[in-house]
Scaffold this motif. Structure first.
Motif, PDB file in Angstrom:
ATOM      1  N   CYS A 147      40.248  28.568  13.569  1.00  0.00           N
ATOM      2  CA  CYS A 147      40.432  27.435  14.482  1.00  0.00           C
ATOM      3  C   CYS A 147      39.321  26.421  14.266  1.00  0.00           C
ATOM      4  CB  CYS A 147      40.415  27.932  15.934  1.00  0.00           C
ATOM      5  SG  CYS A 147      40.692  26.597  17.102  1.00  0.00           S
ATOM      6  N   ASN A 195      38.813  23.873  16.588  1.00  0.00           N
ATOM      7  CA  ASN A 195      38.752  23.061  17.810  1.00  0.00           C
ATOM      8  C   ASN A 195      37.493  23.189  18.663  1.00  0.00           C
ATOM      9  OD1 ASN A 195      41.176  21.525  17.682  1.00  0.00           O
ATOM     10  ND2 ASN A 195      42.250  23.461  17.869  1.00  0.00           N
ATOM     11  N   PHE A 196      36.857  24.304  18.656  1.00  0.00           N
ATOM     12  CA  PHE A 196      35.613  24.488  19.416  1.00  0.00           C
ATOM     13  C   PHE A 196      35.719  24.079  20.893  1.00  0.00           C
ATOM     14  CE2 PHE A 196      34.302  24.492  15.008  1.00  0.00           C
ATOM     15  CZ  PHE A 196      33.438  25.568  14.960  1.00  0.00           C
ATOM     16  N   CYS A 197      36.693  24.616  21.588  1.00  0.00           N
ATOM     17  CA  CYS A 197      36.714  24.464  23.051  1.00  0.00           C
ATOM     18  C   CYS A 197      35.417  25.128  23.533  1.00  0.00           C
ATOM     19  CB  CYS A 197      37.930  25.164  23.652  1.00  0.00           C
ATOM     20  SG  CYS A 197      39.473  24.542  22.950  1.00  0.00           S
ATOM     21  N   TYR A 218      34.381  26.923  25.877  1.00  0.00           N
ATOM     22  CA  TYR A 218      34.320  28.268  26.463  1.00  0.00           C
ATOM     23  C   TYR A 218      34.665  29.349  25.448  1.00  0.00           C
ATOM     24  CZ  TYR A 218      39.270  27.117  26.489  1.00  0.00           C
ATOM     25  OH  TYR A 218      40.515  26.710  26.099  1.00  0.00           O
ATOM     26  N   CYS A 219      35.103  28.966  24.242  1.00  0.00           N
ATOM     27  CA  CYS A 219      35.823  29.913  23.388  1.00  0.00           C
ATOM     28  C   CYS A 219      34.994  30.416  22.200  1.00  0.00           C
ATOM     29  CB  CYS A 219      37.102  29.241  22.885  1.00  0.00           C
ATOM     30  SG  CYS A 219      38.105  30.337  21.878  1.00  0.00           S
ATOM     31  N   PRO A 230      36.458  30.304  17.259  1.00  0.00           N
ATOM     32  CA  PRO A 230      36.053  29.649  16.000  1.00  0.00           C
ATOM     33  C   PRO A 230      34.824  30.296  15.362  1.00  0.00           C
ATOM     34  CG  PRO A 230      36.485  28.022  17.694  1.00  0.00           C
ATOM     35  CD  PRO A 230      36.476  29.355  18.379  1.00  0.00           C
ATOM     36  N   GLN A 263      46.013  30.341  15.725  1.00  0.00           N
ATOM     37  CA  GLN A 263      45.251  29.963  16.914  1.00  0.00           C
ATOM     38  C   GLN A 263      45.722  28.597  17.423  1.00  0.00           C
ATOM     39  OE1 GLN A 263      43.198  32.438  15.402  1.00  0.00           O
ATOM     40  NE2 GLN A 263      43.269  33.380  17.411  1.00  0.00           N
ATOM     41  N   HIS A 284      48.479  23.840  20.832  1.00  0.00           N
ATOM     42  CA  HIS A 284      47.428  23.043  21.483  1.00  0.00           C
ATOM     43  C   HIS A 284      48.064  21.720  21.917  1.00  0.00           C
ATOM     44  CE1 HIS A 284      43.779  21.044  22.440  1.00  0.00           C
ATOM     45  NE2 HIS A 284      43.012  22.011  21.968  1.00  0.00           N
ATOM     46  N   ARG A 286      38.792  19.881  25.426  1.00  0.00           N
ATOM     47  CA  ARG A 286      40.196  20.112  25.081  1.00  0.00           C
ATOM     48  C   ARG A 286      40.826  18.886  24.420  1.00  0.00           C
ATOM     49  NH1 ARG A 286      42.522  24.730  24.276  1.00  0.00           N
ATOM     50  NH2 ARG A 286      44.459  24.153  25.285  1.00  0.00           N
TER      51      ARG A 286
END
Ligand code: SF4
Length: 428
Positions: A145, A147-149, A151-152, A155, A190, A228, A267
């Motif tokens: 992934c 995106n590097f949200c 909280y996540c 990645p 993802q 997403h 997001r």
């Protein structure tokens, strides 16, 4: 994703001649495929590894392997080894496909080792898979992934996005359909909506892939997860609406109904953008079953932010919500955010969220009474057949002497009654 990784692990073990057992004390090898997406998953796996200590003492030849997202975190293999010195092999996410070789190596040397690869490697094709998901077959279309949200952890433990080639995916799906064992093919990634971006050929994208897969002849439905909202295109909605092979069940994780929380979650969409997608889905696919993921109690979430999420639930009329209280993940930006929400408030909010959602699901189920829908009959328990709708609702169908029903087939069912967690119907 993890279930399918476990199917690959089981496939490699089968290749080595192992058979599955229901009884841990009979095992020659135990593989823990770990998950670190939430703290509770990590705590659970630690307890389960601890439980093996006595077995290992009783059987010195038992091989214990730990792999998966948890082991890919910095410092984790060393921590695990310190806590559980009896573990024989620790590997990460990037070298999972090497597990078969590692077990062979251990069987020759009887020396325990850790091997974690830091960087993602080229995609390995033709993996042995021991499928365990009934009429559904999971198929990876991409890994990682970008995106590097905030909280996540994904990645950091699964690396950057890498797409499988269209022809490799098509070959796998063709074989699955031809085997006549699978009625649903669920494509995994993802963020499936960014499939093909890494090819940079100006042609390959997610809709292109779906179009290629829908050309495969056979009686199957194509599903995918996860999407997403920032990349979920109107072209994709049109394609799902127009193609009978596409499942009308759409999982579109929103996470929060507050623009300020979405911003600090990184997001990169707004509530308005998300609502517009929902409007378009409902307009073009009136029978769509829409589900979502929601995190409550993200750092800084005010009562007003949370009310925004509750309002969004009512607006979208989801047929299912996977709701979670925010849990800190080490190494993610949100871990260091101020204004962490106390656990009692998080609990109150998740309870309220589920109360609202429960009412919505009951209303949606009530509306189905009297309607006819297509279902897949998956099992028989006593005098009842158990079927699933496209959106995953369970329907019980009473056995009737004059009607022959085959497991693994699609049937049209009339819904006669809606109970809290299931529907009662009859084949027409
Ligand atoms: S898109 Fe999904 S997997 Fe990727 S960082 Fe965000 S939540 Fe994690």
């Amino acid at each position: 994703m993890n279930i399918h990784d476990s199917e690959k692990i089981a496939g490699m073990l089968k290749n080595l001649g192992y058979e599955e057992t229901e009884d841990k004390s009979n095992a020659d090898i135990i593989v823990f495929n770990t998950c670190c997406i939430r703290e509770s998953a990590e705590l659970k796996i630690m307890a389960k590894i601890g439980d093996i200590k006595a077995l290992k003492k009783a059987n010195k030849n038992l091989i214990v392997v730990v792999c998966g997202c948890m082991t890919q975190q910095k410092g984790m293999p060393e921590n695990l080894k310190k806590k559980f010195p009896f573990i024989n092999i620790i590997i990460g996410t990037h070298n999972l496909e090497e597990l078969q070789n590692y077990i062979e190596k251990y069987n020759k040397t009887h020396k325990s080792f850790n091997e974690i690869w830091e960087a993602e490697k080229q995609i390995v094709e033709n993996n042995a898979v021991y499928r365990t998901s009934n009429y559904n077959a999971w198929v990876n279309i991409m890994y990682g992934c970008n995106n590097f949200c905030t909280y996540c952890i994904v990645p950091y433990v699964r690396g950057r996005e890498r797409s499988r080639k269209v022809e490799d995916i098509k070959k796998e799906v063709e074989e699955l359909v031809k085997s006549n064992k699978y009625k649903t093919i669920t494509l995994l990634g993802q963020n499936v909506n960014s499939y093909g971006n890494d090819f940079k050929d100006g042609k390959t994208n997610f809709v292109y892939l779906l179009n290629e897969l829908c050309k495969i002849e056979g009686d199957f439905r194509l599903k995918f997860m996860t999407s997403h909202p920032k990349d979920f295109s109107l072209e994709l909605i049109d394609f799902i609406a127009s193609n009978p092979k596409m499942s009308k069940s759409i999982h579109l994780p929103v996470q929060s109904g507050s623009n300020s929380i979405l911003k600090i979650m990184n997001r990169r969409y707004t509530v308005e953008h998300y609502k517009n997608l929902i409007d378009q889905i409902k307009l073009k696919i009136p029978n769509a079953s829409i589900t979502t993921d929601i995190i409550v109690g993200f750092p800084g979430e005010t009562d007003e932010d949370f009310e925004g999420t509750c309002d969004l639930l009512k607006y979208c009329n989801y047929s299912g919500v996977f709701g979670f209280v925010y849990s800190k993940r080490k190494g993610t930006p949100a871990e260091k955010f101020e204004n962490q929400i106390p656990i009692n408030i998080k609990r109150q909010r998740i309870t309220k969220l589920f109360e609202i959602q429960h009412k919505i699901v009951k209303e949606l189920s009530d509306r189905l009474v009297g309607q006819t829908i297509e279902v897949l009959v998956e099992a028989k328990i006593n005098n009842f057949y158990i079927a699933k709708t496209d959106g995953g609702k369970t329907i019980k169908i009473k056995e009737e002497n004059n009607k022959e029903i085959n497991l693994g087939n699609y049937y049209i069912v009339k819904i006669n009654k809606a109970l809290t967690n299931e529907l009662i119907g009859e084949i027409i």
